[in-house]
Motif scaffolding. Structure first.
Motif, PDB file in Angstrom:
ATOM      1  N   LEU A  84     -50.489 -25.704  32.229  1.00  0.00           N
ATOM      2  CA  LEU A  84     -52.210 -25.630  32.589  1.00  0.00           C
ATOM      3  C   LEU A  84     -52.856 -23.777  31.842  1.00  0.00           C
ATOM      4  CD1 LEU A  84     -53.142 -27.421  35.888  1.00  0.00           C
ATOM      5  CD2 LEU A  84     -53.787 -27.864  33.443  1.00  0.00           C
ATOM      6  N   ASP A  85     -51.675 -22.872  31.997  1.00  0.00           N
ATOM      7  CA  ASP A  85     -52.115 -21.972  31.940  1.00  0.00           C
ATOM      8  C   ASP A  85     -51.778 -21.099  30.304  1.00  0.00           C
ATOM      9  OD1 ASP A  85     -52.556 -20.935  34.748  1.00  0.00           O
ATOM     10  OD2 ASP A  85     -50.927 -20.908  35.372  1.00  0.00           O
ATOM     11  N   ASP A  86     -51.365 -22.242  29.364  1.00  0.00           N
ATOM     12  CA  ASP A  86     -50.990 -21.363  27.751  1.00  0.00           C
ATOM     13  C   ASP A  86     -52.789 -22.521  27.030  1.00  0.00           C
ATOM     14  OD1 ASP A  86     -50.338 -21.686  25.177  1.00  0.00           O
ATOM     15  OD2 ASP A  86     -47.988 -21.770  26.371  1.00  0.00           O
ATOM     16  N   ALA A  87     -53.325 -21.828  26.891  1.00  0.00           N
ATOM     17  CA  ALA A  87     -54.593 -23.082  26.100  1.00  0.00           C
ATOM     18  C   ALA A  87     -53.666 -24.006  24.797  1.00  0.00           C
ATOM     19  CB  ALA A  87     -55.423 -21.970  25.919  1.00  0.00           C
ATOM     20  N   LEU A 111     -61.399 -28.567  31.640  1.00  0.00           N
ATOM     21  CA  LEU A 111     -60.797 -27.262  33.174  1.00  0.00           C
ATOM     22  C   LEU A 111     -61.988 -27.830  33.695  1.00  0.00           C
ATOM     23  CD1 LEU A 111     -57.740 -25.438  32.312  1.00  0.00           C
ATOM     24  CD2 LEU A 111     -57.496 -27.720  32.720  1.00  0.00           C
ATOM     25  N   ASP A 112     -61.761 -27.620  35.061  1.00  0.00           N
ATOM     26  CA  ASP A 112     -62.504 -27.493  35.747  1.00  0.00           C
ATOM     27  C   ASP A 112     -63.633 -25.600  35.867  1.00  0.00           C
ATOM     28  OD1 ASP A 112     -64.463 -26.661  38.516  1.00  0.00           O
ATOM     29  OD2 ASP A 112     -63.512 -26.739  39.891  1.00  0.00           O
ATOM     30  N   PRO A 113     -64.382 -24.878  35.886  1.00  0.00           N
ATOM     31  CA  PRO A 113     -64.468 -23.859  35.149  1.00  0.00           C
ATOM     32  C   PRO A 113     -64.189 -22.955  36.391  1.00  0.00           C
ATOM     33  CG  PRO A 113     -66.942 -25.496  35.117  1.00  0.00           C
ATOM     34  CD  PRO A 113     -65.848 -26.333  35.458  1.00  0.00           C
ATOM     35  N   SER A 114     -64.487 -23.077  37.602  1.00  0.00           N
ATOM     36  CA  SER A 114     -63.693 -22.110  38.728  1.00  0.00           C
ATOM     37  C   SER A 114     -62.310 -22.418  38.654  1.00  0.00           C
ATOM     38  CB  SER A 114     -63.618 -23.178  40.256  1.00  0.00           C
ATOM     39  OG  SER A 114     -63.524 -23.806  40.165  1.00  0.00           O
ATOM     40  N   PHE A 115     -62.025 -22.954  38.160  1.00  0.00           N
ATOM     41  CA  PHE A 115     -59.924 -23.067  37.403  1.00  0.00           C
ATOM     42  C   PHE A 115     -60.156 -22.299  36.889  1.00  0.00           C
ATOM     43  CE2 PHE A 115     -56.259 -24.268  34.920  1.00  0.00           C
ATOM     44  CZ  PHE A 115     -55.788 -24.100  36.983  1.00  0.00           C
ATOM     45  N   CYS A 116     -60.793 -21.710  36.151  1.00  0.00           N
ATOM     46  CA  CYS A 116     -60.866 -21.371  34.563  1.00  0.00           C
ATOM     47  C   CYS A 116     -61.460 -19.416  34.918  1.00  0.00           C
ATOM     48  CB  CYS A 116     -61.212 -21.314  33.101  1.00  0.00           C
ATOM     49  SG  CYS A 116     -61.010 -23.561  32.988  1.00  0.00           S
ATOM     50  N   HIS A 117     -62.098 -19.521  35.692  1.00  0.00           N
ATOM     51  CA  HIS A 117     -62.796 -17.931  36.242  1.00  0.00           C
ATOM     52  C   HIS A 117     -61.971 -16.979  36.145  1.00  0.00           C
ATOM     53  CE1 HIS A 117     -65.851 -15.719  37.710  1.00  0.00           C
ATOM     54  NE2 HIS A 117     -65.566 -15.092  38.429  1.00  0.00           N
ATOM     55  N   ASN A 118     -60.474 -16.293  36.420  1.00  0.00           N
ATOM     56  CA  ASN A 118     -59.752 -15.863  36.825  1.00  0.00           C
ATOM     57  C   ASN A 118     -59.111 -16.146  35.732  1.00  0.00           C
ATOM     58  OD1 ASN A 118     -61.379 -14.344  39.101  1.00  0.00           O
ATOM     59  ND2 ASN A 118     -60.199 -15.840  40.623  1.00  0.00           N
ATOM     60  N   ARG A 119     -58.580 -16.566  34.875  1.00  0.00           N
ATOM     61  CA  ARG A 119     -57.944 -16.340  33.528  1.00  0.00           C
ATOM     62  C   ARG A 119     -58.442 -16.734  32.451  1.00  0.00           C
ATOM     63  NH1 ARG A 119     -56.168 -20.396  37.882  1.00  0.00           N
ATOM     64  NH2 ARG A 119     -54.285 -20.851  38.808  1.00  0.00           N
ATOM     65  N   ASP A 120     -57.026 -16.141  31.543  1.00  0.00           N
ATOM     66  CA  ASP A 120     -58.214 -15.642  30.106  1.00  0.00           C
ATOM     67  C   ASP A 120     -57.694 -17.633  29.563  1.00  0.00           C
ATOM     68  OD1 ASP A 120     -58.977 -15.589  27.794  1.00  0.00           O
ATOM     69  OD2 ASP A 120     -57.626 -13.995  26.861  1.00  0.00           O
ATOM     70  N   ILE A 121     -58.408 -18.401  29.743  1.00  0.00           N
ATOM     71  CA  ILE A 121     -58.114 -19.742  29.629  1.00  0.00           C
ATOM     72  C   ILE A 121     -59.586 -20.448  28.826  1.00  0.00           C
ATOM     73  CG2 ILE A 121     -58.017 -20.649  30.969  1.00  0.00           C
ATOM     74  CD1 ILE A 121     -55.475 -22.701  30.229  1.00  0.00           C
ATOM     75  N   GLN A 122     -59.633 -21.241  27.672  1.00  0.00           N
ATOM     76  CA  GLN A 122     -60.265 -21.893  26.944  1.00  0.00           C
ATOM     77  C   GLN A 122     -61.077 -23.386  28.455  1.00  0.00           C
ATOM     78  OE1 GLN A 122     -60.579 -22.765  23.801  1.00  0.00           O
ATOM     79  NE2 GLN A 122     -62.153 -24.633  23.385  1.00  0.00           N
ATOM     80  N   ARG A 123     -62.450 -23.224  28.681  1.00  0.00           N
ATOM     81  CA  ARG A 123     -62.498 -24.419  29.304  1.00  0.00           C
ATOM     82  C   ARG A 123     -62.283 -26.186  29.197  1.00  0.00           C
ATOM     83  NH1 ARG A 123     -68.450 -22.911  32.200  1.00  0.00           N
ATOM     84  NH2 ARG A 123     -67.423 -21.133  33.067  1.00  0.00           N
ATOM     85  N   ILE A 189     -57.351 -30.820  41.885  1.00  0.00           N
ATOM     86  CA  ILE A 189     -57.940 -31.669  41.520  1.00  0.00           C
ATOM     87  C   ILE A 189     -58.512 -30.347  40.247  1.00  0.00           C
ATOM     88  CG2 ILE A 189     -59.351 -32.729  40.090  1.00  0.00           C
ATOM     89  CD1 ILE A 189     -59.418 -34.680  42.087  1.00  0.00           C
ATOM     90  N   VAL A 190     -58.208 -30.055  38.799  1.00  0.00           N
ATOM     91  CA  VAL A 190     -58.493 -28.577  38.559  1.00  0.00           C
ATOM     92  C   VAL A 190     -58.928 -29.137  37.138  1.00  0.00           C
ATOM     93  CG1 VAL A 190     -57.455 -27.081  39.789  1.00  0.00           C
ATOM     94  CG2 VAL A 190     -56.248 -28.077  37.368  1.00  0.00           C
ATOM     95  N   GLY A 191     -59.467 -30.466  36.978  1.00  0.00           N
ATOM     96  CA  GLY A 191     -59.487 -30.691  35.464  1.00  0.00           C
ATOM     97  C   GLY A 191     -59.485 -32.344  34.737  1.00  0.00           C
ATOM     98  N   VAL A 192     -59.805 -32.669  33.784  1.00  0.00           N
ATOM     99  CA  VAL A 192     -59.823 -33.611  33.234  1.00  0.00           C
ATOM    100  C   VAL A 192     -58.644 -33.952  32.249  1.00  0.00           C
ATOM    101  CG1 VAL A 192     -60.598 -36.457  32.895  1.00  0.00           C
ATOM    102  CG2 VAL A 192     -61.522 -34.814  34.791  1.00  0.00           C
TER     103      VAL A 192
END
Length: 482
Positions: A84-87, A111-123, A189-192
């Motif tokens: 999940l942390d590796d785009a 991914l949930d936008p709030s989950f990606c807020h503090n991570r450098d990852i594409q939604r 739940i952080v995404g689909v």
């Protein structure tokens, strides 16, 4: 036609044959009616069972395809949770999903936008199958993915499910539907994770397994949208209710309501002027309804072929029976025709032509023998009459000659009597004159004159007496000759 009717009326063989064939035809028709009645019921039951089995087979085929995608998605989901942390790894997972499964047209990790807020990852990481290769994209559909059903439903409910068909804009607007699994991390739940398949491919898969050429299958969701249909135009976000607005039909509306309520059964409806049986059944617990449409002509095709063949066999059989009966009856009635010819000869006086004897022991043979005996009896009777007629002719001829002689004798007698009458006229007239003279002049006559007159009267009397004697003599002679 008039000549044919006249010929039938004049032919006993034809009338008897038609009577026999007509009587048999009534039993044939009654037997065929009963047979067709039960055959139709049996064919209908068989066809309904076959269509119901085909519907179950279609559902099983759809289920196998969808479960295959579900299993693939479930197997790949483990890799998604680990990365999940590796785009880049997530993008490779979506690419790998398409590369190893040709039936899948798209794969996305949203991914949930709030989950990606503090991570450098594409939604949103998405791979889709282009015309020649697999491409990547950072969007899916015409709206933000957070507003699309394939994302919102599993994200909000926490349950994996198939989404309703959508028109995606990555592959030329083909309808797709996806199997979405909620992605969890630390019980959150952080995404689909979704895997998409083409409805066109699924429809062709089902189309290849249809039971007959004109039978087709379809699958609709709880909103009335076609998920599977042989006509790809119906997959372009067309619903049952849109079709009913274009072509209102109360029976079709009732059918749609039954299917969307999750009922199982079948209905007889008319679809664009074609009478069909529609078998419907709910699919799993998804709210979808599977149905199979079979035209009645196909359902009863075997029955109609049987009906046509049996009617053809009946017609040929009746014609053969008619020809056979006519031939047999024609042969059996041949002695009667010969008797008719003999009777016609007898009516014109030809009694010398003998009637052939019969070796048959039935009524016709007895009639022929009786007719032959009657001809012989008539011949003997007519021969006797002929002999008596000859005798009568001879007697008539003798009577005619005798009659002519009588007529001649009467004529001679009349001539003789007339001649005698003429000869007696003068003496009688002279006697009458002398008597009148003596009566009127006796006082003036002399004795010699009176004596002379008496002598004259005596002479005339002798003459008359002589003539009368001659007449009596001739009459007596004639009576003696007679």
């Amino acid at each position: 036609m008039k000549h044919l009717i006249l010929a039938i009326r004049q032919s006993l063989s034809a009338r008897l044959s038609l009577c026999v064939v007509g009587f048999v035809a009534i039993f044939f028709i009654a037997a065929l009616f009963v047979m067709f009645y039960y055959a139709r019921a049996a064919v209908k039951k068989e066809a309904l069972d076959k269509s119901s089995a085909a519907l179950d087979g279609m559902i099983q085929r759809i289920d196998n395809r969808l479960r295959e995608v579900e299993m693939i998605s479930a197997n790949m989901y483990a890799d998604v949770e680990k990365n999940l942390d590796d785009a880049d790894s997530l993008q490779q997972i979506t690419h790998k999903m398409l590369d190893s499964n040709p039936t899948i047209v798209g794969c996305a990790i949203a991914l949930d936008p709030s989950f990606c807020h503090n991570r450098d990852i594409q939604r949103l990481l998405c791979s889709y199958r282009g015309s020649d290769s697999i491409s990547v994209s950072d969007h899916f559909g015409n709206r933000p993915y957070t507003e699309q059903e394939w994302y919102t439903w599993p994200f909000n409910t926490g349950e994996a499910r198939w989404s309703n068909p959508e028109i995606e804009n990555l592959r030329g607007g083909y309808p797709v539907m996806g199997y979405s699994i909620p992605i969890r991390k630390d019980e959150r739940i952080v995404g689909v994770f979704t895997t998409a398949i083409s409805l066109e491919w699924l429809s062709k898969t089902i189309e290849d397994a249809r039971p007959s050429e004109r039978t087709y299958c379809s699958l609709i969701n709880q909103d009335g949208t076609f998920i599977v249909h042989p006509d790809t135009a119906y997959l372009q976000a067309k619903t049952v209710f849109q079709l009913l607005k274009e072509h209102p039909d109360e029976n079709l509306r009732l059918l749609a309501d039954e299917m969307l309520r999750g009922k199982t059964g079948y209905m007889s409806v008319s679809i664009y002027g074609v009478d069909c049986y529609v078998f419907y059944k709910p699919y799993r617990n998804t709210g979808w309804a599977a149905n199979i449409v079979s035209p009645k002509d196909d359902v009863f095709s075997t029955y109609h072929r049987l009906q046509k063949r049996m009617i053809a066999i009946m017609i040929v059989g009746l014609l053969a029976l008619l020809i056979y009966c006519w031939h047999i009856i024609h042969i059996q009635l041949r002695p009667l025709r010969l008797l008719d010819i003999s009777a016609q000869r007898l009516t014109i006086g030809h009694f010398d032509k003998p009637i052939a004897d019969s070796y048959r022991k039935d009524e016709v043979g007895a009639l022929q023998k009786s007719f032959r005996a009657m001809q012989r009896s008539l011949g003997r009777y007519l021969k006797t009459i002929e002999q008596r007629r000859t005798v009568l002719d001879e007697q008539n001829e003798a009577l005619r000659v005798a009659q002519e002689k009588v007529f001649e004798a009467d004529r001679l007698k009349s001539v003789f009597v007339h001649n005698m009458t003429d000869q007696m006229e003068r003496p009688v007239r002279e006697i009458n004159t002398l008597v009148n003279r003596i009566y009127h002049e006796h006082s003036h006559l002399k004795h010699e004159e009176v004596v002379n007159m008496v002598n004259q009267m005596t002479e005339c009397t002798r003459t008359v007496t002589h003539l009368l004697d001659k007449t009596i003599e001739v009459s007596l002679h004639k009576q003696t000759e007679d």
